[in-house]
Design a protein around this motif. Sequence first.
Motif, PDB file in Angstrom:
ATOM      1  N   GLN A  36       0.827  -1.203   0.000  1.00 35.65           N
ATOM      2  CA  GLN A  36       0.000   0.000   0.000  1.00 35.65           C
ATOM      3  C   GLN A  36       0.869   1.263   0.000  1.00 35.65           C
ATOM      4  N   PHE A  37       0.284   2.359  -0.459  1.00 34.85           N
ATOM      5  CA  PHE A  37       0.949   3.660  -0.457  1.00 34.85           C
ATOM      6  C   PHE A  37       1.222   4.118   0.973  1.00 34.85           C
ATOM      7  N   LYS A  38       2.420   4.673   1.180  1.00 34.66           N
ATOM      8  CA  LYS A  38       2.773   5.302   2.456  1.00 34.66           C
ATOM      9  C   LYS A  38       3.176   6.733   2.148  1.00 34.66           C
ATOM     10  N   ASP A  39       2.732   7.651   2.968  1.00 36.06           N
ATOM     11  CA  ASP A  39       3.085   9.056   2.782  1.00 36.06           C
ATOM     12  C   ASP A  39       4.451   9.297   3.429  1.00 36.06           C
ATOM     13  N   VAL A  40       5.512   9.243   2.610  1.00 37.76           N
ATOM     14  CA  VAL A  40       6.878   9.394   3.136  1.00 37.76           C
ATOM     15  C   VAL A  40       7.591  10.616   2.570  1.00 37.76           C
ATOM     16  N   GLY A  41       6.869  11.519   1.972  1.00 34.64           N
ATOM     17  CA  GLY A  41       7.493  12.731   1.440  1.00 34.64           C
ATOM     18  C   GLY A  41       6.867  13.166   0.135  1.00 34.64           C
ATOM     19  N   THR A  42       7.549  14.099  -0.519  1.00 34.72           N
ATOM     20  CA  THR A  42       7.023  14.646  -1.764  1.00 34.72           C
ATOM     21  C   THR A  42       7.001  13.619  -2.885  1.00 34.72           C
ATOM     22  N   LYS A  43       8.038  12.783  -2.942  1.00 40.22           N
ATOM     23  CA  LYS A  43       8.053  11.719  -3.944  1.00 40.22           C
ATOM     24  C   LYS A  43       8.602  10.465  -3.299  1.00 40.22           C
ATOM     25  N   SER A  44       8.169   9.317  -3.825  1.00 39.73           N
ATOM     26  CA  SER A  44       8.625   8.041  -3.277  1.00 39.73           C
ATOM     27  C   SER A  44       8.427   6.939  -4.309  1.00 39.73           C
ATOM     28  N   LEU A  45       9.051   5.798  -4.035  1.00 42.49           N
ATOM     29  CA  LEU A  45       8.937   4.629  -4.901  1.00 42.49           C
ATOM     30  C   LEU A  45       8.584   3.435  -4.020  1.00 42.49           C
ATOM     31  N   ARG A  46       7.472   2.788  -4.345  1.00 43.14           N
ATOM     32  CA  ARG A  46       7.022   1.600  -3.623  1.00 43.14           C
ATOM     33  C   ARG A  46       7.344   0.381  -4.475  1.00 43.14           C
ATOM     34  N   ILE A  47       7.968  -0.629  -3.877  1.00 41.46           N
ATOM     35  CA  ILE A  47       8.304  -1.861  -4.591  1.00 41.46           C
ATOM     36  C   ILE A  47       7.547  -2.999  -3.922  1.00 41.46           C
ATOM     37  N   PHE A  48       6.890  -3.807  -4.749  1.00 39.69           N
ATOM     38  CA  PHE A  48       6.095  -4.892  -4.193  1.00 39.69           C
ATOM     39  C   PHE A  48       6.032  -6.047  -5.190  1.00 39.69           C
ATOM     40  N   PRO A  49       6.204  -7.299  -4.727  1.00 47.71           N
ATOM     41  CA  PRO A  49       6.082  -8.452  -5.632  1.00 47.71           C
ATOM     42  C   PRO A  49       4.618  -8.811  -5.846  1.00 47.71           C
ATOM     43  N   ASN A  50       4.219  -8.946  -7.098  1.00 50.94           N
ATOM     44  CA  ASN A  50       2.834  -9.321  -7.410  1.00 50.94           C
ATOM     45  C   ASN A  50       2.645 -10.828  -7.473  1.00 50.94           C
ATOM     46  N   SER A  51       3.607 -11.529  -8.087  1.00 46.72           N
ATOM     47  CA  SER A  51       3.434 -12.971  -8.254  1.00 46.72           C
ATOM     48  C   SER A  51       4.775 -13.659  -8.462  1.00 46.72           C
ATOM     49  N   GLN A  52       4.719 -14.970  -8.328  1.00 44.15           N
ATOM     50  CA  GLN A  52       5.880 -15.817  -8.570  1.00 44.15           C
ATOM     51  C   GLN A  52       5.389 -17.081  -9.244  1.00 44.15           C
ATOM     52  N   THR A  53       6.063 -17.491 -10.333  1.00 39.09           N
ATOM     53  CA  THR A  53       5.707 -18.732 -11.011  1.00 39.09           C
ATOM     54  C   THR A  53       6.968 -19.499 -11.352  1.00 39.09           C
TER      55      THR A  53
END
Length: 170
Positions: A36-53
Amino acid sequence: MSISYNNITYDKIMIPLRDKLRTEFKGSLPIYFDSQFKDVGTKSLRIFPNSQTLQDRRTMSYINLYDIEMTYYLRTNRDDEKALDQMYKDVTRIETILLENRNGGSIPYFYAGQPTVEHNVDETDLSNILVAKINIPVLYEEVHQTFGRFITSDDKFFVLSDGSFYIVEN
């Protein structure tokens, strides 16, 4: 530690990716792992794994395909041209880093294809934030040892398939 989805995904894929991006942006782009989005400043990058096969199973390894989602957030007024330019510039820079390292480079995995980028993604629950999504297909080969264990009657001697012995002491 046993091999699991989490320790491969985070330790072998996401942490090296985050470290590479942190080095490139010299700390000016906060990067975090979360769904989920976190408010950590003016700009940010969230990295998250969607799937694995599972892509391929070999004698001494297996290759998995991980779908990694990176979401770039820039807090601004939606009509601000400078903010749009900044978003395109940062996302292009991220994409360039990914392409320069697509065949292993200094990170221990390979990209299975071109990253897909969507600019100006509409996230209804976020106001005055520009959003861009980058999806990256990542191939990672986990090498393991294949051996057979044979336990003797006293449960203390193990013979491996290469003929070596291990003694287990309590």
